[in-house]
Design a protein around this motif. Structure first.
Motif, PDB file in Angstrom:
ATOM      1  N   GLY A 289       0.796  -1.224   0.000  1.00  0.00           N
ATOM      2  CA  GLY A 289       0.000   0.000   0.000  1.00  0.00           C
ATOM      3  C   GLY A 289       0.822   1.265   0.000  1.00  0.00           C
ATOM      4  O   GLY A 289       0.296   2.352   0.259  1.00  0.00           O
TER       5      GLY A 289
ATOM      6  N   LYS B  35      -6.760  -0.324  -1.053  1.00  0.00           N
ATOM      7  CA  LYS B  35      -6.460  -1.748  -0.952  1.00  0.00           C
ATOM      8  C   LYS B  35      -6.704  -2.513  -2.245  1.00  0.00           C
ATOM      9  O   LYS B  35      -6.138  -3.575  -2.475  1.00  0.00           O
ATOM     10  CB  LYS B  35      -7.289  -2.356   0.177  1.00  0.00           C
ATOM     11  CG  LYS B  35      -6.716  -3.643   0.730  1.00  0.00           C
ATOM     12  CD  LYS B  35      -7.305  -3.979   2.081  1.00  0.00           C
ATOM     13  CE  LYS B  35      -6.582  -5.170   2.703  1.00  0.00           C
ATOM     14  NZ  LYS B  35      -7.094  -5.482   4.065  1.00  0.00           N
ATOM     15  N   LYS B  36      -7.558  -1.967  -3.119  1.00  0.00           N
ATOM     16  CA  LYS B  36      -7.880  -2.668  -4.365  1.00  0.00           C
ATOM     17  C   LYS B  36      -6.924  -2.321  -5.502  1.00  0.00           C
ATOM     18  O   LYS B  36      -7.032  -2.879  -6.596  1.00  0.00           O
ATOM     19  CB  LYS B  36      -9.318  -2.356  -4.776  1.00  0.00           C
ATOM     20  CG  LYS B  36     -10.362  -2.897  -3.803  1.00  0.00           C
ATOM     21  CD  LYS B  36     -11.781  -2.606  -4.296  1.00  0.00           C
ATOM     22  CE  LYS B  36     -12.819  -3.174  -3.329  1.00  0.00           C
ATOM     23  NZ  LYS B  36     -14.206  -2.894  -3.802  1.00  0.00           N
TER      24      LYS B  36
ATOM     25  N   SER C 280      -0.081  -2.548   7.758  1.00  0.00           N
ATOM     26  CA  SER C 280      -0.094  -1.791   6.505  1.00  0.00           C
ATOM     27  C   SER C 280      -1.270  -0.826   6.446  1.00  0.00           C
ATOM     28  O   SER C 280      -2.354  -1.098   6.949  1.00  0.00           O
ATOM     29  CB  SER C 280      -0.158  -2.747   5.305  1.00  0.00           C
ATOM     30  OG  SER C 280       1.013  -3.526   5.219  1.00  0.00           O
TER      31      SER C 280
ATOM     32  N   TYR D 163      -3.235   1.416   3.464  1.00  0.00           N
ATOM     33  CA  TYR D 163      -3.325   1.464   2.006  1.00  0.00           C
ATOM     34  C   TYR D 163      -3.725   2.827   1.458  1.00  0.00           C
ATOM     35  O   TYR D 163      -3.678   3.049   0.253  1.00  0.00           O
ATOM     36  CB  TYR D 163      -4.281   0.375   1.515  1.00  0.00           C
ATOM     37  CG  TYR D 163      -3.740  -1.012   1.763  1.00  0.00           C
ATOM     38  CD1 TYR D 163      -2.956  -1.645   0.809  1.00  0.00           C
ATOM     39  CD2 TYR D 163      -3.980  -1.671   2.974  1.00  0.00           C
ATOM     40  CE1 TYR D 163      -2.432  -2.908   1.036  1.00  0.00           C
ATOM     41  CE2 TYR D 163      -3.455  -2.934   3.207  1.00  0.00           C
ATOM     42  CZ  TYR D 163      -2.689  -3.547   2.239  1.00  0.00           C
ATOM     43  OH  TYR D 163      -2.161  -4.792   2.464  1.00  0.00           O
TER      44      TYR D 163
END
Length: 419
Positions: A147, A153-154, A219, A221
């Motif tokens: 990220g 996230k995508k 993480s 993102y």
């Protein structure tokens, strides 16, 4: 035989500088010089050869534009011109060059594709890159497995074309710094955002418990505000390998650090939550910071340089290889002239003082393209791969003034101007 060979290399180096100077002296040109490990073409001079001394890239390499800034990353380099255009060279395995090219590496600077506006600031991480537009928009590209591009996230794990960080629409970004797998930005209001891989607490958000008390993924993102720094206007930030540093714009110019390895080496107690920012004691009013692999440098308001952390290969410049748990002032040539710029590589450091470039720390590096698996280092620009435990000046020709310097993992670059 060895001495004669060294003299020949030195002579050719000065001839190179003189030939470029004779063409560009009257135009007050600014240009880049790079040195160190040349694997993957990160030095931009058209080959994979390492350079033990600075190698000039004239303005013709950038369509005859003056250079404003250089950013050295893991194995790639970014170049920013006065016209706001960005060029890149080096390793491209994760699309970190942003050149819309499927080649694994590129040995000469190519224009970065997909930046629609004038760029005023660039930064290079280990495998990712960024640019800030004239109106404060942030574009990022390269590796995104944790990220670190801040695109959600995508988003794909590799992005070879610059993408605008849309979630920051309406936010004006002034500073960006990329580390190993994380990113830090500062807004025009002095707010600090961080994202990417949060291992070792380098994002400054603290450890969070998830379901059943388990630790959630570290993480982030998308850019996330560092709450511990709210109300503390930040004027400078730097992302290293496993730690980060921010400097306050308040009257005391305080320095705040986060990241487990970094804080433990500062002698903080075990109870201290190093995944949250902690103020570093014992520093004068500070202006700029730089983070390396496991060491940190800070320039004070008076141009003094303070360092701390691991001191492998003498990367702190304090005359020994002893670890410094607390900030220690680097003296030597910096007692005569103040320090204006500093940058950290993995285990080497470079600074500008009195218009000159000084380097110290690790002088060698392991390459990947040579037959025996070892190529020359030279990231100190001193003509050898020897470690230096004190700041050592690189002897440039007269009438050349250093304006900016950037250390990559094991290469170094600087912007110069004819004075």
């Amino acid at each position: 035989m060895i001495v004669g060979r060294a003299v020949t290399k030195r002579s050719l180096w000065f001839v190179r500088w003189i030939s470029v100077s004779s063409v560009e002296l009257n135009g007050k040109q600014r240009f880049a010089a790079l040195w160190g490990n040349g694997d993957h073409g990160r030095l931009g001079h058209g080959s994979l050869e390492s350079q033990w001394r600075p190698n000039v890239l004239p303005s013709s390499a950038f369509d005859n534009q003056n250079l404003r800034e250089i950013a050295c990353g893991g194995a790639h380099s970014l170049f920013l011109t006065d016209h706001g255009r960005v060029y890149a060279s080096g390793l491209n395995d994760y699309g970190q060059l942003g050149v819309s090219d499927d080649r694994a590496y590129i040995t000469e600077p190519l224009g970065v594709a997909g930046l629609p506006k004038e760029i005023v600031k660039v930064s290079a991480g280990y495998h990712h890159s960024s640019a800030i537009t004239v109106d404060g928009e942030l574009y990022m590209w390269g590796k995104n497995t944790n990220g670190q591009l801040g695109l959600g996230k995508k988003a794909a794990t590799v992005l070879s074309i610059p993408n605008k960080v849309e979630c920051l629409n309406g936010v004006t970004i002034k500073i960006i710094s990329l580390g190993f797998e994380h990113s830090i930005a500062v807004t025009d209001k002095g707010e600090t955002l961080s994202w990417g891989g949060g291992q070792s607490g380098r994002l400054g958000h603290g450890h969070q418990s998830g379901i059943f008390g388990l630790i959630k993924s570290d993480s982030e993102y998308i850019p996330r505000l560092i709450k511990e720094l709210e109300g503390l206007k930040v004027k400078n930030a730097s992302a290293g390998m496993l730690h980060s540093v921010c400097i306050s714009a308040t009257e005391n110019g305080s320095v705040h650090i986060f990241g487990e390895r970094a804080n433990k080496k500062l002698g903080f107690s075990e109870a201290s939550n190093s995944s949250l920012p902690s103020m570093v004691d014992g520093l004068p009013y500070s202006e700029k910071a730089a983070c390396g692999g496991y060491h940190t440098c800070v320039i004070t308001g008076g141009g003094e340089l303070y360092v701390w952390g691991t001191n492998e290969n003498g990367c702190l410049g304090i005359g020994s290889t002893d670890v410094a748990h607390l900030p220690e002032r680097v003296e030597g040539p910096f007692l005569r002239h103040s320090v204006s710029e500093v940058s950290c590589g993995w285990k080497h450091t470079a600074a500008i003082s009195g218009g000159n470039v000084y380097t110290w720390g690790w002088g060698g590096s392991h390459g990947t393209f040579s037959v025996d698996g070892h190529s020359s280092g030279g990231q100190l620009g001193q003509g050898n791969d020897v470690d230096y435990i004190k700041p050592t000046k690189i002897n440039f020709p007269r009438h050349v003034k250093a304006l900016q310097v950037s250390c990559g993992f094991n290469h170094t670059g600087a912007i110069f101007e004819y004075s």
